[in-house]
Design an enzyme around this catalytic site. Structure first.
Site, PDB file in Angstrom:
ATOM      1  N   ALA A 162      70.047   4.719  27.921  1.00 17.10           N
ATOM      2  CA  ALA A 162      69.961   5.528  28.218  1.00 17.10           C
ATOM      3  C   ALA A 162      68.529   6.098  29.674  1.00 17.10           C
ATOM      4  O   ALA A 162      69.229   6.440  30.668  1.00 17.10           O
ATOM      5  CB  ALA A 162      70.048   6.612  27.366  1.00 17.10           C
ATOM      6  N   ASP A 198      67.040  -9.321  33.492  1.00 15.09           N
ATOM      7  CA  ASP A 198      66.670  -9.936  32.112  1.00 15.09           C
ATOM      8  C   ASP A 198      64.977 -10.195  32.843  1.00 15.09           C
ATOM      9  O   ASP A 198      64.859  -9.998  33.802  1.00 15.09           O
ATOM     10  CB  ASP A 198      67.626 -11.256  31.725  1.00 15.09           C
ATOM     11  CG  ASP A 198      67.105 -11.306  30.554  1.00 15.09           C
ATOM     12  OD1 ASP A 198      66.867 -11.064  29.644  1.00 15.09           O
ATOM     13  OD2 ASP A 198      66.379 -12.643  30.592  1.00 15.09           O
ATOM     14  N   SER A 199      63.920  -9.085  31.802  1.00 13.56           N
ATOM     15  CA  SER A 199      63.055  -9.356  32.378  1.00 13.56           C
ATOM     16  C   SER A 199      61.963 -10.241  30.752  1.00 13.56           C
ATOM     17  O   SER A 199      62.448  -9.911  29.701  1.00 13.56           O
ATOM     18  CB  SER A 199      62.149  -8.332  32.379  1.00 13.56           C
ATOM     19  OG  SER A 199      62.462  -7.353  31.239  1.00 13.56           O
TER      20      SER A 199
END
Length: 194
Positions: free
Chosen positions: A14, A70-71
């Site tokens: 969240a 994506d990291s």
């Protein structure tokens, strides 16, 4: 008027939904989290491929526009590790940091960078655009700072003379890899709605 009335973020987080929504107003009317029942495995071999996989899958399953990121952390002396496995380098943030520092115990080259790729997918799963952000830094020998998460306490940003964990969320957002990738996604939306 938003370009997209609604889109789904391929995440159950969240906080991430709120962060992305803040960056992407007014182009996306409402950004919603992926329902908890839907899990998308990161099975690709690069940040770009994982972001595209997650965005395309979420778009097709939900039948609407989807965004995914994506990291991870790429350490030069470790040939880019932990890389796409950054979140799986240990069970907890503390374990991941401990493993990283152990593997770098006798390493003099501390150069590293955080990389973030964001993908935007159409409802049919085709990718409309990908954006990328990078933040160069160094890995410290011990954690510093109380903020952030993940590798933030050991990631020193020379231009700021602090670790990510020593920065406020707003300060971090201005220099971080995710902030850069989100800014580039904003710029993409601006080209659609001059």
């Amino acid at each position: 008027m938003p370009i997209l009335a609604q889109a789904v973020l391929a995440s159950h987080n969240a906080g991430k939904v709120k962060e992305f929504q803040g960056w992407l107003q007014p182009w996306i009317g409402e950004l919603v989290a992926l329902p908890a029942a839907i899990e998308i495995a990161e099975t690709a071999d690069s940040f770009v491929a994982n972001a595209c996989l997650k965005a395309a899958t979420a778009a097709k399953v939900m039948g609407e526009w989807a965004i995914a990121d994506d990291s991870g952390l790429a350490v030069h002396a470790l040939q880019g590790a932990p890389g796409i496995y950054s979140a799986r380098y240990g069970a907890t943030d503390a374990e991941r940091i401990e493993r990283l520092l152990r593997e770098m115990a006798d390493v003099s080259d501390r150069a590293a960078e955080f990389i973030c790729v964001i993908a935007l997918a159409r409802p049919d799963g085709t990718i409309a655009v990908t954006t990328e952000g990078r933040c160069a830094g160094e890995i410290l020998t011990a954690p510093r700072g109380q903020g952030g998460f993940g590798y933030d306490p050991v990631f020193w940003v020379p231009s700021q003379q602090r670790t990510f964990a020593e920065m406020s969320p707003v300060e971090k957002q201005q220099v971080s890899h995710r902030g850069q990738a989100l800014q580039r996604l904003r710029e993409y939306f601006q080209t659609l709605n001059p």
